[in-house]
Enzyme design. Structure first.
Site, PDB file in Angstrom:
ATOM      1  N   CYS A 183      13.272  11.746   6.257  1.00  0.00           N
ATOM      2  CA  CYS A 183      12.961  11.343   7.921  1.00  0.00           C
ATOM      3  C   CYS A 183      14.427  11.672   8.508  1.00  0.00           C
ATOM      4  O   CYS A 183      14.241  11.876   9.691  1.00  0.00           O
ATOM      5  CB  CYS A 183      12.478   9.870   7.940  1.00  0.00           C
ATOM      6  SG  CYS A 183      13.728   8.771   7.096  1.00  0.00           S
ATOM      7  N   GLU A 243       8.678   2.564  11.027  1.00  0.00           N
ATOM      8  CA  GLU A 243       9.761   3.275  10.743  1.00  0.00           C
ATOM      9  C   GLU A 243       8.908   4.819  10.885  1.00  0.00           C
ATOM     10  O   GLU A 243       8.511   5.243   9.870  1.00  0.00           O
ATOM     11  CB  GLU A 243      10.296   3.168   9.483  1.00  0.00           C
ATOM     12  CG  GLU A 243      11.172   2.008   9.358  1.00  0.00           C
ATOM     13  CD  GLU A 243      12.512   2.127  10.411  1.00  0.00           C
ATOM     14  OE1 GLU A 243      13.016   2.933  10.735  1.00  0.00           O
ATOM     15  OE2 GLU A 243      12.793   1.038  10.600  1.00  0.00           O
ATOM     16  N   GLY A 292       6.025   5.895   7.820  1.00  0.00           N
ATOM     17  CA  GLY A 292       5.412   7.343   7.664  1.00  0.00           C
ATOM     18  C   GLY A 292       5.547   8.128   9.172  1.00  0.00           C
ATOM     19  O   GLY A 292       6.467   7.919   9.721  1.00  0.00           O
ATOM     20  N   GLY A 293       4.351   8.808   9.207  1.00  0.00           N
ATOM     21  CA  GLY A 293       4.504   9.874  10.352  1.00  0.00           C
ATOM     22  C   GLY A 293       3.857   9.357  11.793  1.00  0.00           C
ATOM     23  O   GLY A 293       3.472   8.207  11.796  1.00  0.00           O
ATOM     24  N   LYS A 315       0.976  -1.215   0.126  1.00  0.00           N
ATOM     25  CA  LYS A 315       0.072  -0.065  -0.018  1.00  0.00           C
ATOM     26  C   LYS A 315       1.015   1.108   0.047  1.00  0.00           C
ATOM     27  O   LYS A 315       1.418   1.664   0.979  1.00  0.00           O
ATOM     28  CB  LYS A 315      -0.873   0.009   1.258  1.00  0.00           C
ATOM     29  CG  LYS A 315      -2.084   0.827   1.191  1.00  0.00           C
ATOM     30  CD  LYS A 315      -2.262   2.229   0.708  1.00  0.00           C
ATOM     31  CE  LYS A 315      -2.262   3.002   1.688  1.00  0.00           C
ATOM     32  NZ  LYS A 315      -2.096   4.517   1.092  1.00  0.00           N
ATOM     33  N   GLU A 372      -0.952   7.570  -1.384  1.00  0.00           N
ATOM     34  CA  GLU A 372      -2.011   7.740  -2.392  1.00  0.00           C
ATOM     35  C   GLU A 372      -1.371   8.812  -3.056  1.00  0.00           C
ATOM     36  O   GLU A 372      -1.793   9.009  -4.323  1.00  0.00           O
ATOM     37  CB  GLU A 372      -3.225   8.155  -1.877  1.00  0.00           C
ATOM     38  CG  GLU A 372      -3.272   9.333  -0.617  1.00  0.00           C
ATOM     39  CD  GLU A 372      -2.816   8.723   0.792  1.00  0.00           C
ATOM     40  OE1 GLU A 372      -2.145   7.832   0.742  1.00  0.00           O
ATOM     41  OE2 GLU A 372      -3.502   9.361   1.558  1.00  0.00           O
ATOM     42  N   GLU A 391       8.708  17.636  13.636  1.00  0.00           N
ATOM     43  CA  GLU A 391       9.178  17.341  12.315  1.00  0.00           C
ATOM     44  C   GLU A 391       8.344  18.393  11.428  1.00  0.00           C
ATOM     45  O   GLU A 391       7.086  18.479  11.132  1.00  0.00           O
ATOM     46  CB  GLU A 391       8.642  15.874  11.974  1.00  0.00           C
ATOM     47  CG  GLU A 391       9.673  15.228  11.056  1.00  0.00           C
ATOM     48  CD  GLU A 391       9.365  13.874  10.527  1.00  0.00           C
ATOM     49  OE1 GLU A 391       8.028  13.491  10.536  1.00  0.00           O
ATOM     50  OE2 GLU A 391      10.223  13.173  10.078  1.00  0.00           O
ATOM     51  N   THR A 417       0.301   8.572  12.605  1.00  0.00           N
ATOM     52  CA  THR A 417      -0.228   7.537  11.919  1.00  0.00           C
ATOM     53  C   THR A 417       0.302   6.223  12.357  1.00  0.00           C
ATOM     54  O   THR A 417      -0.458   5.143  12.474  1.00  0.00           O
ATOM     55  CB  THR A 417      -0.013   7.576  10.216  1.00  0.00           C
ATOM     56  OG1 THR A 417      -0.190   8.834   9.809  1.00  0.00           O
ATOM     57  CG2 THR A 417      -0.977   6.623   9.390  1.00  0.00           C
ATOM     58  N   GLY A 418       1.503   6.322  12.792  1.00  0.00           N
ATOM     59  CA  GLY A 418       2.330   4.926  13.231  1.00  0.00           C
ATOM     60  C   GLY A 418       1.685   4.506  14.545  1.00  0.00           C
ATOM     61  O   GLY A 418       1.356   3.425  14.820  1.00  0.00           O
TER      62      GLY A 418
HETATM   63  P1  NAD Z   1       1.661   9.365   6.587  1.00  0.00           P
HETATM   64  O1  NAD Z   1       1.585   8.633   8.100  1.00  0.00           O
HETATM   65  O2  NAD Z   1       0.661  10.546   6.438  1.00  0.00           O
HETATM   66  O3  NAD Z   1       1.118   8.010   5.577  1.00  0.00           O
HETATM   67  C1  NAD Z   1       2.238   6.964   5.251  1.00  0.00           C
HETATM   68  C2  NAD Z   1       1.424   5.959   4.867  1.00  0.00           C
HETATM   69  O4  NAD Z   1       0.243   5.530   5.725  1.00  0.00           O
HETATM   70  C3  NAD Z   1       0.566   6.239   3.474  1.00  0.00           C
HETATM   71  O5  NAD Z   1       0.425   5.271   2.437  1.00  0.00           O
HETATM   72  C4  NAD Z   1      -0.918   6.608   4.141  1.00  0.00           C
HETATM   73  O6  NAD Z   1      -1.976   6.293   3.155  1.00  0.00           O
HETATM   74  C5  NAD Z   1      -1.035   5.347   5.087  1.00  0.00           C
HETATM   75  N1  NAD Z   1      -1.981   5.625   6.066  1.00  0.00           N
HETATM   76  C6  NAD Z   1      -2.453   6.758   6.511  1.00  0.00           C
HETATM   77  N2  NAD Z   1      -3.466   6.534   7.758  1.00  0.00           N
HETATM   78  C7  NAD Z   1      -3.447   5.125   7.724  1.00  0.00           C
HETATM   79  C8  NAD Z   1      -4.066   4.405   8.582  1.00  0.00           C
HETATM   80  N3  NAD Z   1      -4.990   4.892   9.553  1.00  0.00           N
HETATM   81  N4  NAD Z   1      -3.937   3.181   8.437  1.00  0.00           N
HETATM   82  C9  NAD Z   1      -3.228   2.585   7.582  1.00  0.00           C
HETATM   83  N5  NAD Z   1      -2.393   3.333   6.951  1.00  0.00           N
HETATM   84  C10 NAD Z   1      -2.516   4.742   6.775  1.00  0.00           C
HETATM   85  O7  NAD Z   1       3.117   9.707   6.192  1.00  0.00           O
HETATM   86  P2  NAD Z   1       3.704  10.669   4.773  1.00  0.00           P
HETATM   87  O8  NAD Z   1       3.185  11.984   5.140  1.00  0.00           O
HETATM   88  O9  NAD Z   1       3.325   9.765   3.584  1.00  0.00           O
HETATM   89  O10 NAD Z   1       5.311  10.520   5.083  1.00  0.00           O
HETATM   90  C11 NAD Z   1       5.988  11.356   5.828  1.00  0.00           C
HETATM   91  C12 NAD Z   1       6.443  10.697   7.122  1.00  0.00           C
HETATM   92  O11 NAD Z   1       6.970   9.431   6.935  1.00  0.00           O
HETATM   93  C13 NAD Z   1       7.356  11.671   7.894  1.00  0.00           C
HETATM   94  O12 NAD Z   1       6.893  11.858   9.222  1.00  0.00           O
HETATM   95  C14 NAD Z   1       8.766  10.741   7.866  1.00  0.00           C
HETATM   96  O13 NAD Z   1       9.627  11.119   8.864  1.00  0.00           O
HETATM   97  C15 NAD Z   1       8.100   9.438   7.728  1.00  0.00           C
HETATM   98  N6  NAD Z   1       9.448   8.561   7.190  1.00  0.00           N
HETATM   99  C16 NAD Z   1      10.118   7.789   7.889  1.00  0.00           C
HETATM  100  C17 NAD Z   1      11.135   7.038   7.451  1.00  0.00           C
HETATM  101  C18 NAD Z   1      11.912   6.267   8.320  1.00  0.00           C
HETATM  102  O14 NAD Z   1      12.714   5.407   7.903  1.00  0.00           O
HETATM  103  N7  NAD Z   1      11.884   6.598   9.703  1.00  0.00           N
HETATM  104  C19 NAD Z   1      11.365   7.147   6.109  1.00  0.00           C
HETATM  105  C20 NAD Z   1      10.647   7.883   5.296  1.00  0.00           C
HETATM  106  C21 NAD Z   1       9.586   8.679   5.744  1.00  0.00           C
END
Ligand code: NAD
Length: 489
Positions: A282, A248, A226-227, A173, A176, A383, A230-231
């Site tokens: 990140c 991550e 991701g963020g 996934k 988007e 961040e 969300t995590g």
């Molecule tokens: P995000 O958390 O908004 O989204 C990440 C993914 O999660 C997307 O595919 C999104 O559709 C999905 N998502 C959103 N809500 C969800 C839910 N309720 N259930 C399941 N999936 C869901 O992050 P973003 O804005 O796409 O990316 C930026 C973030 O990613 C930053 O915080 C960055 O630091 C982090 N990041 C971390 C690393 C690392 O290695 N630690 C690497 C790259 C990015």
């Protein structure tokens, strides 16, 4: 062409949903893709479940999985130029950066191809010559792999390669906002010969598409990048069915420069640390922490160079930095600039959109530097994920360590000094998953990557990156069983 891949076939979203994928340089539509609904995500999970429980994949040897990964690596290089172009169109990053991403992803597939073959488990000494005790590493099952928009191909590949090496099936996934190179990767997995149902692809919003995956009782593991918010929501959702999670998350990464550092190298990397991919990294070193004695000269030179960074179309050879990924994200970055000004940070350069009319349709923001910052400011602690550098200063080594650890995150940090013992002391004292000494940014497929504290749970890359996708099974074999006469003597 349909863009969901379920059980070995490209299909459209059942409810007919679509989404336009937009180029952040000029807002042109690059491609219209399918927008899945919860029912599509459920179908993808069923396909992955069936392929894991009953498909031919269960019978694949580690050697065969390894060859599959090697073939994917070859195909990535065959289509390198096409993939790099797609990534640049989708994210705005420069073509050189996108090419580097494809090469690094190739290395990750090659690394896990080798790992897949060289993981025979281990014999354990049970202290009894009649007992053969072995630990085997087996796949976990169905994995939901959820990726962000900043490194779309790279982040999903860090999950797909070890998950396949370990023998799992999966549902991918991507974000988007940036699905194009993940669609391409799934095409290559299919071409390389991954059996139907092993790698399924769904596209669409986090809710309902991602959340359907994390909530499904048929999914055994969620690996998410991701963020933080969300995590945290995903961890809570996965808890209901006691899934394994690997997270991550973000970072707020200090780049510590002592007065005895190599001036030229430290300046150059301080720019790379923050302004590479417009700060949407990140591990970006957005917190410059510089020794008092060096501060004025270093910051003056740095500011001059920041003003010379060339913004433009990632496809143009002389562009040094592209746009931010979306209008919404640029607004978030702008809000942090206002917050910083209100908090009393001193704006040295940037702090607005560029005037250049050629950039007017893109989501550009000028590289920005704030001085006089401290750990009590939100712009220092949160961040921003944009081209914003904050400058803090220190006089004693212990202050440098304290400032470097003054964050709820713990992803990456750097220390610059000409004195090896000082570098080693600071590197060990920092509570971050990666510490660079006299460098900023590199990672290796064979070395673990991940965060302390709220930067995440678990590790990607390295041996631990494979272990995330494995269950350990202990087989205890008594080769000479004798009655114990414990009961009913
Ligand atoms: P995000 O958390 O908004 O989204 C990440 C993914 O999660 C997307 O595919 C999104 O559709 C999905 N998502 C959103 N809500 C969800 C839910 N309720 N259930 C399941 N999936 C869901 O992050 P973003 O804005 O796409 O990316 C930026 C973030 O990613 C930053 O915080 C960055 O630091 C982090 N990041 C971390 C690393 C690392 O290695 N630690 C690497 C790259 C990015």
């Amino acid at each position: 062409m349909s863009t969901l891949f379920i059980d070995g076939r490209w299909v459209s979203a059942t409810a007919g949903g679509t989404r336009q994928v937009v180029n952040p340089f000029d807002q042109s539509v690059i491609r219209t893709v399918d927008e899945a609904a919860a029912t599509d995500a459920e179908a993808a999970v069923r396909a992955a479940r069936a392929a894991f429980d009953d498909g031919e994949w269960r019978g694949w040897t580690a050697r065969r999985r390894s060859l599959l990964l090697r073939r994917v690596a070859e195909l990535l290089q065959r289509d390198r130029a096409e993939i790099a172009r797609l990534e640049t169109l989708d994210t705005g990053k420069t073509l050189v950066e996108s090419g580097i991403d494809v090469d690094e992803v190739t290395s990750v597939f090659e690394y896990y191809a080798t790992q897949a073959e060289s993981d025979p488990g281990r014999l354990v000494d049970a202290g009894n010559p009649a007992v053969r005790s072995r630990v085997l590493y087996e796949p976990i099952g169905v994995c939901a792999l959820i990726a962000p928009w900043n490194y779309p191909l790279l982040q999903i590949a860090w999950k797909v390669a070890p998950a396949l090496a370990a023998g799992n099936t999966m549902v991918l996934k991507p974000s988007e906002t940036t699905p194009l190179t993940t669609i391409k990767l799934v095409e290559l997995l299919d071409e390389a010969g991954a059996p139907a149902g092993v790698a399924n692809l769904v596209l669409g919003a986090g809710d309902p598409v991602g959340s359907t995956l994390t909530e499904s009782p048929q999914v055994d593991m969620v690996s998410f990048t991701g963020g933080l918010a969300t995590g945290s929501a995903i961890m809570a959702s996965a808890a209901r069915t006691v899934k394994k999670v690997a997270l991550e998350l973000g970072g707020k990464n200090p780049n510590i420069v002592f007065a005895d550092a190599d001036f030229e190298a430290a300046i150059d990397y301080a720019l790379i640390a923050v302004f590479f991919h417009a700060g949407q990294v990140c591990s970006a070193g957005t917190r410059l922490v510089v020794e008092d004695a060096l501060h004025d000269e270093f910051v003056a030179e740095l500011t001059q160079r920041v003003e010379r960074i060339k913004l433009g179309n990632g496809l143009d050879a002389d562009t040094e930095s592209g746009p931010l990924v979306s209008a919404e994200h640029r607004e978030k970055v702008e809000s942090y600039v206002s917050i910083a000004v209100d908090e009393g940070a001193r704006l040295l350069t940037g702090g607005r959109r560029p005037d250049n009319p050629k950039l007017a349709r893109g989501f550009f923001y000028l590289p920005t530097v704030f001085d006089d910052c401290h750990g009590g400011m939100r712009v220092v602690q949160e961040e921003t994920f944009g081209p914003i550098m904050t400058v803090e200063r220190f006089s004693e080594i212990e202050d440098a360590v304290r400032i470097g650890n003054d964050t709820t995150y713990g992803l990456a940090a750097a220390v610059w000094t000409g004195e090896a013992r000082k570098a080693e002391y600071v590197a060990r004292a920092l509570r971050h998953g990666t510490v660079w000494i006299n460098d900023f940014g590199p990672y290796l497929p064979q070395a673990e990557w991940g965060g302390y504290k709220r930067s995440g749970v678990g590790r990607e890359l390295g041996h631990a990156g494979l272990a995330e996708y494995q269950e350990a099974k202990h087989i205890y074999e008594n080769t000479a069983p004798e009655p114990q006469r414990w009961f009913a003597r």
